[in-house]
Design a protein around this motif. Structure first.
Motif, PDB file in Angstrom:
ATOM      1  N   ALA A 138      36.651  22.455  36.967  1.00 31.42           N
ATOM      2  CA  ALA A 138      36.745  20.957  36.720  1.00 31.42           C
ATOM      3  C   ALA A 138      35.992  20.396  37.572  1.00 31.42           C
ATOM      4  CB  ALA A 138      38.325  20.805  36.865  1.00 31.42           C
ATOM      5  N   GLY A 139      34.908  20.982  37.885  1.00 30.58           N
ATOM      6  CA  GLY A 139      34.069  20.152  38.944  1.00 30.58           C
ATOM      7  C   GLY A 139      34.438  20.187  40.288  1.00 30.58           C
ATOM      8  N   ARG A 140      35.474  20.924  40.657  1.00 31.88           N
ATOM      9  CA  ARG A 140      36.221  20.790  42.060  1.00 31.88           C
ATOM     10  C   ARG A 140      36.317  22.461  42.402  1.00 31.88           C
ATOM     11  NH1 ARG A 140      40.950  17.189  40.832  1.00 31.88           N
ATOM     12  NH2 ARG A 140      39.866  15.247  40.933  1.00 31.88           N
ATOM     13  N   ALA A 141      36.082  22.602  43.552  1.00 26.11           N
ATOM     14  CA  ALA A 141      36.695  24.107  43.953  1.00 26.11           C
ATOM     15  C   ALA A 141      37.895  24.449  43.757  1.00 26.11           C
ATOM     16  CB  ALA A 141      36.167  24.286  45.583  1.00 26.11           C
ATOM     17  N   ASN A 142      38.220  25.400  42.731  1.00 28.45           N
ATOM     18  CA  ASN A 142      39.682  25.805  42.584  1.00 28.45           C
ATOM     19  C   ASN A 142      39.809  27.428  42.427  1.00 28.45           C
ATOM     20  OD1 ASN A 142      42.273  26.281  41.708  1.00 28.45           O
ATOM     21  ND2 ASN A 142      42.115  25.032  39.920  1.00 28.45           N
ATOM     22  N   PRO A 143      40.522  27.737  43.561  1.00 30.36           N
ATOM     23  CA  PRO A 143      40.682  29.414  43.738  1.00 30.36           C
ATOM     24  C   PRO A 143      41.202  29.978  42.273  1.00 30.36           C
ATOM     25  CG  PRO A 143      41.553  28.248  45.667  1.00 30.36           C
ATOM     26  CD  PRO A 143      41.216  27.293  44.697  1.00 30.36           C
ATOM     27  N   ALA A 144      41.537  29.194  41.653  1.00 28.54           N
ATOM     28  CA  ALA A 144      42.306  29.746  40.466  1.00 28.54           C
ATOM     29  C   ALA A 144      41.079  30.352  39.361  1.00 28.54           C
ATOM     30  CB  ALA A 144      43.206  28.770  39.757  1.00 28.54           C
ATOM     31  N   ILE A 145      39.966  29.694  39.658  1.00 33.69           N
ATOM     32  CA  ILE A 145      39.006  30.179  38.648  1.00 33.69           C
ATOM     33  C   ILE A 145      38.442  31.694  39.003  1.00 33.69           C
ATOM     34  CG2 ILE A 145      37.849  27.865  38.519  1.00 33.69           C
ATOM     35  CD1 ILE A 145      35.681  28.680  40.225  1.00 33.69           C
ATOM     36  N   LEU A 146      39.004  32.328  39.970  1.00 22.25           N
ATOM     37  CA  LEU A 146      38.651  33.488  40.394  1.00 22.25           C
ATOM     38  C   LEU A 146      39.744  34.444  39.966  1.00 22.25           C
ATOM     39  CD1 LEU A 146      37.325  32.928  43.992  1.00 22.25           C
ATOM     40  CD2 LEU A 146      35.912  33.165  41.735  1.00 22.25           C
ATOM     41  N   ASP A 147      41.060  33.903  39.451  1.00 17.09           N
ATOM     42  CA  ASP A 147      41.893  34.794  38.858  1.00 17.09           C
ATOM     43  C   ASP A 147      41.615  35.934  38.319  1.00 17.09           C
ATOM     44  OD1 ASP A 147      43.588  33.522  40.865  1.00 17.09           O
ATOM     45  OD2 ASP A 147      44.577  32.358  39.318  1.00 17.09           O
ATOM     46  N   LYS A 148      40.831  35.775  37.026  1.00 17.26           N
ATOM     47  CA  LYS A 148      40.738  36.543  36.073  1.00 17.26           C
ATOM     48  C   LYS A 148      39.516  37.599  36.125  1.00 17.26           C
ATOM     49  CE  LYS A 148      41.755  33.482  32.564  1.00 17.26           C
ATOM     50  NZ  LYS A 148      41.350  32.588  31.216  1.00 17.26           N
ATOM     51  N   ILE A 149      38.659  37.316  37.686  1.00 16.91           N
ATOM     52  CA  ILE A 149      37.845  38.246  37.890  1.00 16.91           C
ATOM     53  C   ILE A 149      38.164  39.516  38.824  1.00 16.91           C
ATOM     54  CG2 ILE A 149      35.354  38.270  39.095  1.00 16.91           C
ATOM     55  CD1 ILE A 149      35.094  35.534  38.598  1.00 16.91           C
ATOM     56  N   GLU A 150      38.114  40.745  38.389  1.00 16.92           N
ATOM     57  CA  GLU A 150      38.457  41.869  39.007  1.00 16.92           C
ATOM     58  C   GLU A 150      36.875  42.609  39.622  1.00 16.92           C
ATOM     59  OE1 GLU A 150      40.930  44.170  36.484  1.00 16.92           O
ATOM     60  OE2 GLU A 150      42.723  42.984  37.145  1.00 16.92           O
ATOM     61  N   VAL A 151      37.200  43.113  40.528  1.00 16.53           N
ATOM     62  CA  VAL A 151      36.049  43.859  41.376  1.00 16.53           C
ATOM     63  C   VAL A 151      36.276  45.384  41.304  1.00 16.53           C
ATOM     64  CG1 VAL A 151      34.842  44.013  43.419  1.00 16.53           C
ATOM     65  CG2 VAL A 151      35.749  41.756  42.759  1.00 16.53           C
ATOM     66  N   GLU A 152      35.354  46.163  41.059  1.00 17.68           N
ATOM     67  CA  GLU A 152      35.449  47.648  41.055  1.00 17.68           C
ATOM     68  C   GLU A 152      35.519  47.964  42.744  1.00 17.68           C
ATOM     69  OE1 GLU A 152      33.696  51.953  39.948  1.00 17.68           O
ATOM     70  OE2 GLU A 152      33.436  50.348  38.533  1.00 17.68           O
ATOM     71  N   TYR A 153      36.632  48.624  43.240  1.00 14.89           N
ATOM     72  CA  TYR A 153      36.783  48.710  44.655  1.00 14.89           C
ATOM     73  C   TYR A 153      37.315  50.074  44.740  1.00 14.89           C
ATOM     74  CZ  TYR A 153      38.065  47.860  49.515  1.00 14.89           C
ATOM     75  OH  TYR A 153      38.201  47.931  50.906  1.00 14.89           O
ATOM     76  N   TYR A 154      36.603  51.077  45.263  1.00 14.86           N
ATOM     77  CA  TYR A 154      37.169  52.374  45.414  1.00 14.86           C
ATOM     78  C   TYR A 154      37.624  53.066  44.010  1.00 14.86           C
ATOM     79  CZ  TYR A 154      36.437  52.102  50.645  1.00 14.86           C
ATOM     80  OH  TYR A 154      35.744  51.864  51.885  1.00 14.86           O
ATOM     81  N   GLY A 155      37.014  52.573  43.055  1.00 16.45           N
ATOM     82  CA  GLY A 155      37.173  53.110  41.928  1.00 16.45           C
ATOM     83  C   GLY A 155      38.275  52.498  41.119  1.00 16.45           C
ATOM     84  N   ALA A 156      38.959  51.541  41.397  1.00 18.19           N
ATOM     85  CA  ALA A 156      39.964  50.791  40.994  1.00 18.19           C
ATOM     86  C   ALA A 156      39.581  49.304  40.475  1.00 18.19           C
ATOM     87  CB  ALA A 156      41.370  50.897  41.642  1.00 18.19           C
ATOM     88  N   ILE A 160      40.157  39.740  42.929  1.00 15.58           N
ATOM     89  CA  ILE A 160      39.222  39.405  43.995  1.00 15.58           C
ATOM     90  C   ILE A 160      40.232  38.779  45.355  1.00 15.58           C
ATOM     91  CG2 ILE A 160      37.703  37.389  45.345  1.00 15.58           C
ATOM     92  CD1 ILE A 160      36.009  37.606  42.572  1.00 15.58           C
ATOM     93  N   SER A 161      41.168  38.316  44.846  1.00 17.88           N
ATOM     94  CA  SER A 161      42.370  37.634  45.736  1.00 17.88           C
ATOM     95  C   SER A 161      43.070  38.661  46.508  1.00 17.88           C
ATOM     96  CB  SER A 161      43.356  36.799  44.889  1.00 17.88           C
ATOM     97  OG  SER A 161      44.078  37.750  44.135  1.00 17.88           O
ATOM     98  N   GLN A 162      43.041  40.033  46.080  1.00 18.14           N
ATOM     99  CA  GLN A 162      43.448  41.177  47.004  1.00 18.14           C
ATOM    100  C   GLN A 162      42.332  41.968  48.039  1.00 18.14           C
ATOM    101  OE1 GLN A 162      45.411  43.880  44.151  1.00 18.14           O
ATOM    102  NE2 GLN A 162      46.923  42.418  43.285  1.00 18.14           N
ATOM    103  N   LEU A 163      41.101  41.318  47.644  1.00 15.80           N
ATOM    104  CA  LEU A 163      40.319  41.992  48.594  1.00 15.80           C
ATOM    105  C   LEU A 163      39.539  40.997  49.638  1.00 15.80           C
ATOM    106  CD1 LEU A 163      37.801  43.630  45.741  1.00 15.80           C
ATOM    107  CD2 LEU A 163      39.325  44.746  47.416  1.00 15.80           C
ATOM    108  N   ALA A 164      40.014  39.533  49.385  1.00 15.21           N
ATOM    109  CA  ALA A 164      39.033  38.630  50.111  1.00 15.21           C
ATOM    110  C   ALA A 164      39.960  37.360  50.450  1.00 15.21           C
ATOM    111  CB  ALA A 164      38.044  38.414  49.609  1.00 15.21           C
ATOM    112  N   GLY A 165      39.983  36.743  51.694  1.00 16.38           N
ATOM    113  CA  GLY A 165      40.572  35.369  51.739  1.00 16.38           C
ATOM    114  C   GLY A 165      39.537  34.517  50.981  1.00 16.38           C
ATOM    115  N   ILE A 166      40.198  33.347  50.341  1.00 17.97           N
ATOM    116  CA  ILE A 166      39.624  32.392  49.443  1.00 17.97           C
ATOM    117  C   ILE A 166      39.778  31.180  50.030  1.00 17.97           C
ATOM    118  CG2 ILE A 166      39.296  31.410  47.058  1.00 17.97           C
ATOM    119  CD1 ILE A 166      40.169  34.182  45.952  1.00 17.97           C
TER     120      ILE A 166
END
Length: 185
Positions: A29-47, A51-57
């Motif tokens: 929406a043209g503003r920073a909103n952490p919800a835009i990262l909700d659907k992004i998953e990172v491969e971390y130690y094979g799983a 992102i919200s479980q790997l980092a502070g946003i």
């Protein structure tokens, strides 16, 4: 019986609206909103891990999202996941924090976002109407079994129609609010 059917329909309709609200929150929406990262998953130690479980946003400025991994080794993986995603934002990695600078929305981009909002809203309305149809089918099935009277079926159909109308109006209000938010930025 009718109350049970109506209560289940109410639950399903509420869930549909909740899904719509979450979906709209994750749209840029043209503003920073952490919800835009909700659907992004990172491969971390094979799983695959959100992102919200790997980092502070955090949001240090109105148009900047800062992602600070708790484990620095995840920095590259997070950056790759963001690049692969459909966000269309290039992450800036300084070795400790990933910054996402949310670009200003152009008029064309705003119109595309509004178009997506309307499509998402229409999908939700279709789901609500589908729930209404399910209820009406259940009422008709009960009628065939002679479990309830014609009058009770009419009442049930009227009640589910009222619920449907209320939820559709609610969805319209949510969509209108989001459209105004997008167009006013």
């Amino acid at each position: 019986m009718i109350k049970d059917i109506l209560n289940k329909a109410d639950e399903k309709m509420n869930k549909t609206v909740d899904v719509l609200v979450k979906e709209l929150a994750s749209m840029k929406a043209g503003r920073a909103n952490p919800a835009i990262l909700d659907k992004i998953e990172v491969e971390y130690y094979g799983a695959m891990t959100p992102i919200s479980q790997l980092a502070g946003i955090s949001i240090p400025e109105a148009r900047i999202l800062a992602i600070q991994p708790w484990d620095k080794s995840a920095l590259k993986s997070i950056e790759k996941a963001i690049l692969k995603s459909d966000l269309g934002i290039n992450p800036s990695n300084d070795g400790e924090i990933i910054r996402l600078i949310i670009p200003e929305l152009t008029e064309e981009t705003r119109k595309n976002i509004v178009k997506n909002i309307k499509k998402t809203g229409e999908d939700s309305k279709v789901a609500i109407r589908g729930i209404r149809r399910e209820c009406n089918d259940k009422f008709k099935a009960l009628k065939k079994k002679n479990d309830i009277s014609e009058d009770e079926i009419k009442k049930g159909e009227e009640q589910i129609q009222k619920k449907t109308d209320i939820f559709i109006k609610n969805i319209d209000a949510i969509l209108e609010k989001k459209e105004k938010e997008i167009m006013s930025l």
